[in-house]
Structure formats: structure tokens, C-alpha cells
Design a protein around this motif. Sequence first.
Motif, PDB file in Angstrom:
ATOM      1  N   SER A 129      15.216  72.193  14.794  1.00 20.74           N
ATOM      2  CA  SER A 129      14.324  72.746  15.367  1.00 20.74           C
ATOM      3  C   SER A 129      12.850  72.491  15.538  1.00 20.74           C
ATOM      4  O   SER A 129      11.821  73.343  15.730  1.00 20.74           O
ATOM      5  N   ILE A 130      12.717  71.140  14.526  1.00 23.05           N
ATOM      6  CA  ILE A 130      11.561  70.659  15.163  1.00 23.05           C
ATOM      7  C   ILE A 130      11.719  70.046  16.024  1.00 23.05           C
ATOM      8  O   ILE A 130      10.787  70.280  17.299  1.00 23.05           O
ATOM      9  N   MET A 131      12.361  69.473  16.996  1.00 20.76           N
ATOM     10  CA  MET A 131      12.315  69.009  18.699  1.00 20.76           C
ATOM     11  C   MET A 131      12.445  70.508  18.836  1.00 20.76           C
ATOM     12  O   MET A 131      11.157  70.240  20.367  1.00 20.76           O
ATOM     13  N   MET A 132      13.137  71.518  19.292  1.00 16.98           N
ATOM     14  CA  MET A 132      12.190  72.556  19.951  1.00 16.98           C
ATOM     15  C   MET A 132      11.295  72.895  20.165  1.00 16.98           C
ATOM     16  O   MET A 132      10.895  73.338  20.680  1.00 16.98           O
ATOM     17  N   ASN A 133      10.992  73.655  18.750  1.00 18.50           N
ATOM     18  CA  ASN A 133       9.256  73.515  18.445  1.00 18.50           C
ATOM     19  C   ASN A 133       8.341  73.031  19.054  1.00 18.50           C
ATOM     20  O   ASN A 133       7.877  73.736  20.100  1.00 18.50           O
ATOM     21  N   CYS A 134       8.578  71.797  18.739  1.00 20.50           N
ATOM     22  CA  CYS A 134       7.676  70.844  20.166  1.00 20.50           C
ATOM     23  C   CYS A 134       7.824  71.250  21.582  1.00 20.50           C
ATOM     24  O   CYS A 134       7.111  70.988  21.763  1.00 20.50           O
ATOM     25  N   ILE A 135       9.590  70.943  21.833  1.00 15.51           N
ATOM     26  CA  ILE A 135       9.050  71.233  23.611  1.00 15.51           C
ATOM     27  C   ILE A 135       8.800  72.391  24.002  1.00 15.51           C
ATOM     28  O   ILE A 135       8.121  72.505  25.316  1.00 15.51           O
TER      29      ILE A 135
ATOM     30  N   PHE B 294       3.037  66.331  20.720  1.00 14.97           N
ATOM     31  CA  PHE B 294       4.541  67.291  19.921  1.00 14.97           C
ATOM     32  C   PHE B 294       5.808  66.638  20.821  1.00 14.97           C
ATOM     33  O   PHE B 294       6.408  66.746  21.247  1.00 14.97           O
ATOM     34  N   ILE B 295       4.724  65.721  22.640  1.00 20.03           N
ATOM     35  CA  ILE B 295       5.793  65.354  23.050  1.00 20.03           C
ATOM     36  C   ILE B 295       6.594  64.014  22.570  1.00 20.03           C
ATOM     37  O   ILE B 295       7.927  64.055  22.195  1.00 20.03           O
ATOM     38  N   ILE B 296       5.881  63.462  21.704  1.00 22.27           N
ATOM     39  CA  ILE B 296       6.184  62.555  20.769  1.00 22.27           C
ATOM     40  C   ILE B 296       7.063  62.882  19.632  1.00 22.27           C
ATOM     41  O   ILE B 296       7.632  62.008  19.700  1.00 22.27           O
ATOM     42  N   MET B 297       6.549  63.608  19.176  1.00 23.62           N
ATOM     43  CA  MET B 297       7.400  63.863  18.199  1.00 23.62           C
ATOM     44  C   MET B 297       8.970  64.715  18.251  1.00 23.62           C
ATOM     45  O   MET B 297       9.613  64.741  18.151  1.00 23.62           O
ATOM     46  N   ALA B 298       8.408  65.579  19.586  1.00 27.69           N
ATOM     47  CA  ALA B 298      10.421  66.113  20.599  1.00 27.69           C
ATOM     48  C   ALA B 298      10.935  64.664  20.377  1.00 27.69           C
ATOM     49  O   ALA B 298      11.976  64.561  20.622  1.00 27.69           O
ATOM     50  N   SER B 299      10.503  63.501  20.777  1.00 25.03           N
ATOM     51  CA  SER B 299      10.981  62.038  21.153  1.00 25.03           C
ATOM     52  C   SER B 299      11.533  61.834  20.796  1.00 25.03           C
ATOM     53  O   SER B 299      12.846  61.406  19.608  1.00 25.03           O
ATOM     54  N   ILE B 300      11.351  61.608  19.251  1.00 26.26           N
ATOM     55  CA  ILE B 300      11.639  60.784  17.852  1.00 26.26           C
ATOM     56  C   ILE B 300      12.886  61.824  18.015  1.00 26.26           C
ATOM     57  O   ILE B 300      13.462  61.145  16.471  1.00 26.26           O
ATOM     58  N   SER B 301      12.365  63.519  17.568  1.00 25.01           N
ATOM     59  CA  SER B 301      13.113  64.397  16.640  1.00 25.01           C
ATOM     60  C   SER B 301      15.151  64.205  17.812  1.00 25.01           C
ATOM     61  O   SER B 301      16.132  64.034  16.684  1.00 25.01           O
ATOM     62  N   PHE B 302      14.673  63.671  18.814  1.00 22.50           N
ATOM     63  CA  PHE B 302      15.647  63.582  19.884  1.00 22.50           C
ATOM     64  C   PHE B 302      16.772  62.605  19.844  1.00 22.50           C
ATOM     65  O   PHE B 302      18.056  63.160  19.367  1.00 22.50           O
TER      66      PHE B 302
END
Length: 293
Positions: free
Chosen positions: A182-188, A144-152
Motif C-alpha cells: 500500500s505504501i508503494m502504490m500510494n507513493c507511485i 515519494f519515488i525513493i519511498m516507493a523504491s524502498i518499499s519495492f
Amino acid sequence: MVSELRIEFIPDECCKGFRKMAQTHRYVLAGFGFFSFLLLFFGAGLLDSGKIEANTYLWVQAVAILIGLFTLAAAIEKMLPRCLLDFKSSALWWAVGLAILAYFARVAALDDVNRVFHIDPSALPMTLAAANVMRFFIWMEWPFIIMASISFVVLMLIAKGTYFSEDMPENERAASGILGFSIMMNCILCAAFIHFHLDEQGRQQKLYRTAHATDFVSTFHCQGIDADKFSVLFIGPEQRKVLVAPKLPAPLLFGKRSAEFLQALMVPAEFPTVDCAPTVNFEQWSKDLSTLR
């Protein structure tokens, strides 16, 4: 005469269908992502105004995050090359990977339940199922952290105008931005929940609450055990022994905007196991029943 068979591979054809449907998928997934984001903030507004309770808002959060996770899974699926998805072996390896993950989650869940109640975890099937889900999400914290970083990073590139080609329409850029946000916020949110609520202590507290809600019995007839103060779990093949646990304290509803499931509580270090002697005398009960007929 042997006819010549010529096989021509055109790499562009592998992803042609995906590119053809990418615009539609982008709008649909952006709509799901926007709805999940809107649901979170709309529920927070209702909670702040006192229209709903914290327990209700926890369910709203769960629904919003589930929609967000569906959006994430669908986006990953559509970002993978179509030529990769066409291989049946890729689906097989996904299934094998999930089976292996489920196996190790089950092993860890058995240990989690045993650490709390010190008995065979199979005696608490619903609590064991909850422990499986918790373990699965714990292992998803870093993804989840990696996906949030990629989305950012993608959102920063979109903001700078360097992510898309110049001929990309503005509405498609906006849809991609909404989807990425939305992907970033949900992963965070998922990573934060795992970090702050599913550590060892928090996990034991939630398993204890789950056991009281699903596996323990609050109404029973055992001599020497006060049903107003204790709950019991019937164990053993003949169900004559009970594991005794104090009833959960009343939830804090005033001045605390935290759902009951997330509130801290004291988990007993030991749970006594005693014989359950019935409080009803069968012979007397049979006589009383015969007089009513």
C-alpha cells in the motif's frame, strides 16, 4: 556524605516499548493501507460501470491517497527508534524543517500566482493557498519515488523469504506485505500525479481553475462587461477596479474519463483591468425602493 549516583544505559530498553507494540501497529497500519488500496479499486470499478462520475472519483482518489499518506507517516514514525523520538530536540528540528519548507513554498507560490494573473497574489487568497499546497507536493516527488523504491525492495525480500526471521508468524508477514504494497502504490500514485499534472503548464491551469472557483465573482453589475461571458476579480482598496477573465469552458463529460479539475484549458496571456461602473442608478433605485414601501 555524598551518595554515589550511577546511571546505567541499556540500549535495548530504548526500543523495548516499540517492539512490544510493533505487532499491534503493524496490523492497524496494514488495515489502513488495505482500505486505501480497496477504496481506489472499488471507486475505479464504479467509474467504469458508470455508477459515479469522474469528478466524484477524483474525490475518492483524494481520500484514498490521504489515508495512504497517513499510513506512510505513521509507519515512518514507528520505524524510527523510540530512543530518538524521546529527544525533544528532534521534535523541534522537525518543526523548524517544516517551517522552512513552508516559507520557501510560500515564496514559490507567490511567483506561481503572479505568473498567471500578473497582479499582487494577495488579491487571490484561496488560489495562493492552493499554490502553496501544490508547491509542497512538487518538492515531495523524489521522496515519494525513493519511498516507493524502498518499499519495492522490501517486498522483493519478503517474497524471497529473507526479510523476516524464521520464527515470524505468517499473519505478521502478510500484514507487513500489505503495508509495504500500500505504501508503494500510494507513493507511485502521488509521484505520477505530480509528474503529469503539476508541471508548469498544468500548475497554471489548475491555479486558473481554482481562482475561478474561489476568488473570482461570476455574478456582478459592471457596465460594459457581460456577466454571461466573463468573471471578475475586484481589486484595490476601494474595490472599484476589476480584473476580467473569460468564463471557463464547459467540461468535457462525454467520452472522456477525466475529472473537470484535471482537464486541460487555455489560460489567457493577459487579463485586462478596468473600472467597474455600476449598472444600477442609485437615485432611480432609491425612488423605486420608496414606491414599494
